[in-house]
Design a protein around this motif. Structure first.
Motif, PDB file in Angstrom:
ATOM      1  N   SER A 107       0.828  -1.215   0.000  1.00  0.00           N
ATOM      2  CA  SER A 107       0.000   0.000   0.000  1.00  0.00           C
ATOM      3  C   SER A 107       0.857   1.258   0.000  1.00  0.00           C
ATOM      4  N   GLN A 108       2.036   1.192   0.619  1.00  0.00           N
ATOM      5  CA  GLN A 108       2.930   2.351   0.612  1.00  0.00           C
ATOM      6  C   GLN A 108       3.416   2.650  -0.802  1.00  0.00           C
ATOM      7  N   VAL A 109       3.814   1.599  -1.516  1.00  0.00           N
ATOM      8  CA  VAL A 109       4.262   1.778  -2.901  1.00  0.00           C
ATOM      9  C   VAL A 109       3.116   2.297  -3.761  1.00  0.00           C
ATOM     10  N   ASN A 110       1.936   1.723  -3.585  1.00  0.00           N
ATOM     11  CA  ASN A 110       0.776   2.161  -4.375  1.00  0.00           C
ATOM     12  C   ASN A 110       0.448   3.628  -4.116  1.00  0.00           C
ATOM     13  N   GLU A 111       0.550   4.044  -2.856  1.00  0.00           N
ATOM     14  CA  GLU A 111       0.255   5.437  -2.518  1.00  0.00           C
ATOM     15  C   GLU A 111       1.253   6.370  -3.182  1.00  0.00           C
ATOM     16  N   LEU A 112       2.533   6.008  -3.147  1.00  0.00           N
ATOM     17  CA  LEU A 112       3.554   6.845  -3.768  1.00  0.00           C
ATOM     18  C   LEU A 112       3.322   6.965  -5.267  1.00  0.00           C
ATOM     19  N   LEU A 113       2.991   5.863  -5.916  1.00  0.00           N
ATOM     20  CA  LEU A 113       2.755   5.903  -7.365  1.00  0.00           C
ATOM     21  C   LEU A 113       1.533   6.750  -7.695  1.00  0.00           C
ATOM     22  N   THR A 114       0.508   6.644  -6.862  1.00  0.00           N
ATOM     23  CA  THR A 114      -0.695   7.462  -7.076  1.00  0.00           C
ATOM     24  C   THR A 114      -0.377   8.944  -6.957  1.00  0.00           C
ATOM     25  N   GLN A 115       0.395   9.294  -5.944  1.00  0.00           N
ATOM     26  CA  GLN A 115       0.758  10.693  -5.754  1.00  0.00           C
ATOM     27  C   GLN A 115       1.618  11.196  -6.904  1.00  0.00           C
ATOM     28  N   MET A 116       2.515  10.366  -7.393  1.00  0.00           N
ATOM     29  CA  MET A 116       3.368  10.765  -8.512  1.00  0.00           C
ATOM     30  C   MET A 116       2.545  11.040  -9.760  1.00  0.00           C
ATOM     31  N   GLU A 117       1.552  10.199 -10.003  1.00  0.00           N
ATOM     32  CA  GLU A 117       0.716  10.368 -11.198  1.00  0.00           C
ATOM     33  C   GLU A 117      -0.073  11.666 -11.153  1.00  0.00           C
ATOM     34  N   ASN A 118      -0.492  12.061  -9.956  1.00  0.00           N
ATOM     35  CA  ASN A 118      -1.348  13.244  -9.823  1.00  0.00           C
ATOM     36  C   ASN A 118      -0.567  14.529  -9.557  1.00  0.00           C
ATOM     37  N   TYR A 119       0.741  14.406  -9.398  1.00  0.00           N
ATOM     38  CA  TYR A 119       1.549  15.569  -9.028  1.00  0.00           C
ATOM     39  C   TYR A 119       1.849  16.417 -10.258  1.00  0.00           C
ATOM     40  N   SER A 120       1.648  17.704 -10.107  1.00  0.00           N
ATOM     41  CA  SER A 120       1.822  18.609 -11.250  1.00  0.00           C
ATOM     42  C   SER A 120       3.103  19.429 -11.159  1.00  0.00           C
ATOM     43  N   GLY A 121       3.954  19.123 -10.170  1.00  0.00           N
ATOM     44  CA  GLY A 121       5.185  19.884  -9.999  1.00  0.00           C
ATOM     45  C   GLY A 121       6.415  19.067 -10.355  1.00  0.00           C
ATOM     46  N   ILE A 122       7.535  19.445  -9.759  1.00  0.00           N
ATOM     47  CA  ILE A 122       8.814  18.780 -10.015  1.00  0.00           C
ATOM     48  C   ILE A 122       9.159  17.923  -8.799  1.00  0.00           C
ATOM     49  N   MET A 123       9.435  16.647  -9.059  1.00  0.00           N
ATOM     50  CA  MET A 123       9.818  15.728  -7.995  1.00  0.00           C
ATOM     51  C   MET A 123      11.152  15.084  -8.335  1.00  0.00           C
ATOM     52  N   VAL A 124      12.046  15.037  -7.359  1.00  0.00           N
ATOM     53  CA  VAL A 124      13.342  14.387  -7.523  1.00  0.00           C
ATOM     54  C   VAL A 124      13.457  13.297  -6.471  1.00  0.00           C
ATOM     55  N   ALA A 125      13.711  12.063  -6.907  1.00  0.00           N
ATOM     56  CA  ALA A 125      13.928  10.942  -5.991  1.00  0.00           C
ATOM     57  C   ALA A 125      15.374  10.490  -6.104  1.00  0.00           C
ATOM     58  N   THR A 126      16.002  10.162  -5.000  1.00  0.00           N
ATOM     59  CA  THR A 126      17.392   9.696  -5.017  1.00  0.00           C
ATOM     60  C   THR A 126      17.488   8.336  -4.356  1.00  0.00           C
ATOM     61  N   ALA A 168       8.213  -1.950 -11.676  1.00  0.00           N
ATOM     62  CA  ALA A 168       7.071  -1.320 -12.337  1.00  0.00           C
ATOM     63  C   ALA A 168       7.001   0.162 -12.013  1.00  0.00           C
ATOM     64  N   SER A 169       7.417   0.506 -10.793  1.00  0.00           N
ATOM     65  CA  SER A 169       7.349   1.915 -10.399  1.00  0.00           C
ATOM     66  C   SER A 169       8.385   2.752 -11.128  1.00  0.00           C
ATOM     67  N   LEU A 170       9.509   2.137 -11.506  1.00  0.00           N
ATOM     68  CA  LEU A 170      10.541   2.898 -12.208  1.00  0.00           C
ATOM     69  C   LEU A 170      10.018   3.503 -13.499  1.00  0.00           C
ATOM     70  N   ARG A 171       9.033   2.829 -14.113  1.00  0.00           N
ATOM     71  CA  ARG A 171       8.470   3.346 -15.373  1.00  0.00           C
ATOM     72  C   ARG A 171       7.689   4.636 -15.161  1.00  0.00           C
ATOM     73  N   ARG A 172       7.314   4.905 -13.917  1.00  0.00           N
ATOM     74  CA  ARG A 172       6.531   6.118 -13.636  1.00  0.00           C
ATOM     75  C   ARG A 172       7.396   7.377 -13.654  1.00  0.00           C
ATOM     76  N   PHE A 173       8.712   7.213 -13.564  1.00  0.00           N
ATOM     77  CA  PHE A 173       9.590   8.384 -13.589  1.00  0.00           C
ATOM     78  C   PHE A 173       9.793   8.849 -15.032  1.00  0.00           C
ATOM     79  N   ASP A 174       9.719  10.161 -15.222  1.00  0.00           N
ATOM     80  CA  ASP A 174       9.941  10.714 -16.562  1.00  0.00           C
ATOM     81  C   ASP A 174      11.385  10.524 -17.008  1.00  0.00           C
ATOM     82  N   LEU A 175      12.317  10.567 -16.047  1.00  0.00           N
ATOM     83  CA  LEU A 175      13.733  10.443 -16.385  1.00  0.00           C
ATOM     84  C   LEU A 175      14.453   9.704 -15.266  1.00  0.00           C
ATOM     85  N   LYS A 176      15.230   8.700 -15.661  1.00  0.00           N
ATOM     86  CA  LYS A 176      16.081   7.967 -14.708  1.00  0.00           C
ATOM     87  C   LYS A 176      17.521   8.259 -15.087  1.00  0.00           C
ATOM     88  N   LEU A 177      18.259   8.806 -14.146  1.00  0.00           N
ATOM     89  CA  LEU A 177      19.588   9.322 -14.453  1.00  0.00           C
ATOM     90  C   LEU A 177      20.600   8.759 -13.465  1.00  0.00           C
TER      91      LEU A 177
END
Length: 717
Positions: free
Chosen positions: A594-613, A623-632
């Motif tokens: 449920s924690q992973v699902n919540e994070l993915l839901t928030q990412m989908e609905n977020y309209s700003g800039i998010m950086v994960a490290t 599967a969640s890695l595909r939700r990131f616009d850029l993996k660097l």
């Protein structure tokens, strides 16, 4: 020897001051003894021919005190009084008193205040008389003692007793004490459902209410002044609440129109952490609407906390008293209210979230209140979801965004804080305006005794103490800047231009980045650099900020983090994301998924800039890695970067210009990171780097600690 009768001295202070009030109590007592049969417990028979009284005070009050001092021995020649003779005397006194009924009225103050309430609340004649009697009962000990002769009463017995005592029709008393009667719906009286003595069964609005009803002729609001308070003007302005502008654009015109049209059922629910300015906002709204703002108090005149039943009665009373005035009501600290109210006849206004009657009562209260009411809470969870939909508007006041926090700090501290301290304190997302105001007030009071440095340190000390007491982290007032002055994206080894990425984010305004790679390669530092480059605030959330031992709380923390960042138009940095974005295929507990699902839901609905490290990208949910616009990927420095950074650090440490020998050693280090250089710079504060030998040896030590599979010692002599 026969037992003598009781001989307690009658205390005149137990009576009302005026003679008419005393005579009225005498009439009530005579009716109790004759028409309600209380004589059975009053006239006692200790021996075959001895009569005593269970209460000497009542005997003195009604005028049979001549028998109190009789000697009861037959050989004294005293004429023995029989029970029948005493009862006949009492009945005769009762007939005399009844003949004078028209002259027996309550005190002038009680009559005046009662009529004032009757006019405002629409009380019937019977309701007024019941109220007056209850006030007398709660202020006169002799009347209390007289009613105790009846013993404990049921509701029906209470109604019958009041009908006789007040010489009022039984049906009118029943109506006056019904659920829909004004006495109960306004909160003036409360009836307990179980069997109690009369005084205990009929509760007054508050402990001070009877005293005020009897003391002097006064305005009705003054009768409730211990629980319905006039609020002070706000010390803030609407500019201080620009972070909730969207809600205020709806709320301000709605309240103004509701007041002007006298709209019923206007209720607003506002929640937020302590100190964010909820009460100050309500005061502003009252001024904005041009109304008088009253508050339901949470404590009495002695500072003791009021129970929820007392506060609800105050709410009921205020709705009735203020309905024709241009007013608004503030109900703060509602945490103990919305659990389920059982209604006016419930025992002590007890609460239960399972009770349908309780929900029905509160729902009716919310639908029918005449005075617009704003309900405040520190926590949304206190509110039963069934009630939320009953409010016209419900919204949260979050901690102000960083720029606003810094402005509030400047205004409230009034020069007490240095610019450096202002900058560091404004970074704290838990710093509510009230914390700053309180600390500033203390330091301003003693500032003549402090130096400028002491003022700065002292206010920071007070603010940190409050944050810690609230369970938050203290602000590090001596902490160095998180982003070194020499930081440059050119010193980060990636396969993409970090500057170009920043430019793209500036154009789009949104994007989710996953930065992965070894520790110290500059992932978090890039988020700080990006914040400065885009001139956007940076909200940093580490795993320790979000994880919780309680099921479901981490999901709430995640949602709050995204919501706050979006409201503040901030970059959201989720550090150590591998701590809560683990692979769902190997999850062993439902909450991990449920924690992973919540994070993915928030990412989908977020309209700003998010950086994960993350340092452990392989542990992430694939599967969640595909939700990131850029993996660097951030990798170890290439030789060219390492050498250039070494030269820069040598200069900053005051070393001579490095040569070919130093370059050879630096180019041979395959696992150098910008973080290694930053680490050595920090060491320099207490372990001075005096030569290139020292510097290179320190870098070698840092490299040797890394688990890269290459443990070859370089050595530099």
């Amino acid at each position: 020897m026969p037992r003598r009768c009781k001989n307690r001295k009658l205390d005149s202070s137990t009576f009302l001051d005026d003679s008419s009030g005393l005579e009225l109590i005498k009439l009530y007592s005579l009716r109790l003894l004759t028409r309600l049969g209380a004589h059975r417990s009053f006239i006692e028979k200790a021996y075959p021919q001895e009569i005593t009284f269970s209460n000497d005070n009542i005997a003195r009050l009604i005028g049979i005190d001549q028998w109190l001092d009789n000697k009861l021995e037959e050989d004294d020649g005293v004429e023995i009084t029989t029970r029948k003779e005493v009862l006949q005397a009492i009945q005769s006194m009762h007939e005399t008193a009844e003949a004078e009924t028209d002259k027996l009225v309550p005190s002038k103050a009680l009559q005046h205040n009662s009529q004032q309430l009757a006019q405002i609340l629409g009380l019937t004649k019977t309701e007024c008389r019941i109220l007056e009697f209850t006030v007398q009962l709660h202020s006169s000990s002799i009347l209390e003692e007289a009613t105790e002769l009846l013993g404990e009463l049921s509701l029906n017995q209470l109604i019958q007793a009041l009908s006789v005592l007040l010489d009022a029709p039984l049906e009118s008393v029943q109506q006056a004490l019904s659920y829909k009667g004004k006495l109960l719906t306004t909160g003036l009286l409360n009836l307990l459902s179980d069997r109690y003595l009369l005084k205990e069964k009929v509760e007054l609005f508050s402990a001070k209410f009877a005293e005020r009803m009897l003391s002097k002729e006064t305005h009705p609001l003054d009768l409730f002044k211990d629980q319905i308070l006039l609020t002070e003007p706000s010390t803030l302005k609407f500019d201080d609440f620009s972070h909730i502008e969207d809600s205020l654009k709806i709320l301000r015109p709605y309240l103004k129109l509701a007041v002007s049209t006298k709209r019923k059922g206007v209720n607003i629910f506002i929640y937020g952490a302590p100190g964010v300015g909820k009460t100050e906002l309500v005061r502003l709204l009252g001024q904005d609407c041009g109304v008088t703002l009253y508050e339901v108090s949470s404590e009495d005149e002695n500072g003791d906390t009021l129970i929820s039943s007392s506060r609800l009665r105050a709410f009921q009373a205020s709705q009735s008293i203020l309905k024709d005035q241009k007013a608004m009501l503030l109900f703060d600290e509602v945490e103990d209210i919305f659990g389920g109210y059982q209604g006016p006849f419930s025992n002590l206004f007890s609460f239960s979230s399972q009770n349908d009657n309780s929900k029905g009562w509160i729902n009716r209260a919310l639908e029918n209140n005449h005075v617009p009411t704003i309900w405040l809470s520190n926590d949304r969870e206190c509110m039963d979801p069934a009630y939320i939909r009953r409010f016209d508007l419900s919204f949260e006041i979050p901690i102000p965004p960083r720029a606003q926090r810094e402005r509030i700090l400047k205004e409230q501290s009034d020069g007490l804080l240095s610019e450096a301290s202002l900058t560091r304190m404004a970074d704290s997302e838990q710093l509510a305006p009230a914390i700053v105001a309180r600390a500033s007030a203390v330091i301003k009071f003693i500032q003549p005794l402090l130096t400028d440095d002491e003022k700065n340190d002292s206010i920071g000390h007070l603010i940190n103490n409050t944050l810690i007491a609230q369970g938050h982290k203290a602000i590090s007032l001596s902490k160095t800047a998180r982003l070194p002055d020499y930081y440059d994206p050119a010193f980060v080894n990636t396969d993409s231009s970090l500057t170009a990425i920043a430019q793209g984010l500036e154009l789009s305004g949104c994007g989710t980045l996953c930065l992965y790679g070894p520790s110290g390669t500059g992932k978090s530092a890039y988020a700080h650099w990006l914040s400065k480059y885009l001139e956007l605030p940076l909200h940093i959330k580490k795993a320790s900020d979000l994880l919780s031992k309680y099921v479901g709380e981490m999901e709430q923390n995640l949602a709050r983090a995204f919501r706050t960042a979006e409201q503040n138009n901030a970059i959201l940095l989720l550090d150590e994301i591998d701590s809560f974005l683990q692979n769902r295929s190997i999850a062993t507990r439902s909450w991990e998924v449920s924690q992973v699902n919540e994070l993915l839901t928030q990412m989908e609905n977020y309209s700003g800039i998010m950086v994960a490290t993350t340092n452990l990208v392989n542990n992430l949910d694939q599967a969640s890695l595909r939700r990131f616009d850029l993996k660097l990927m951030f990798n170890y420095l290439i030789p060219k970067q390492a050498w250039k950074l070494y030269c820069q650090h040598s200069q900053s440490l005051g070393l001579k210009k490095p040569g070919a020998l130093q370059k050879r050693y630096i180019l041979s280090m395959e696992v150098l990171t910008p973080g290694d250089f930053a680490q050595i710079t920090r060491q320099h504060r207490f372990r001075p780097i005096k030569s290139h030998v020292d510097l290179i040896n320190c870098l070698q030590d840092e490299c040797a600690l890394k688990d890269t599979g290459n443990k070859r010692a370089i050595g530099f002599t």
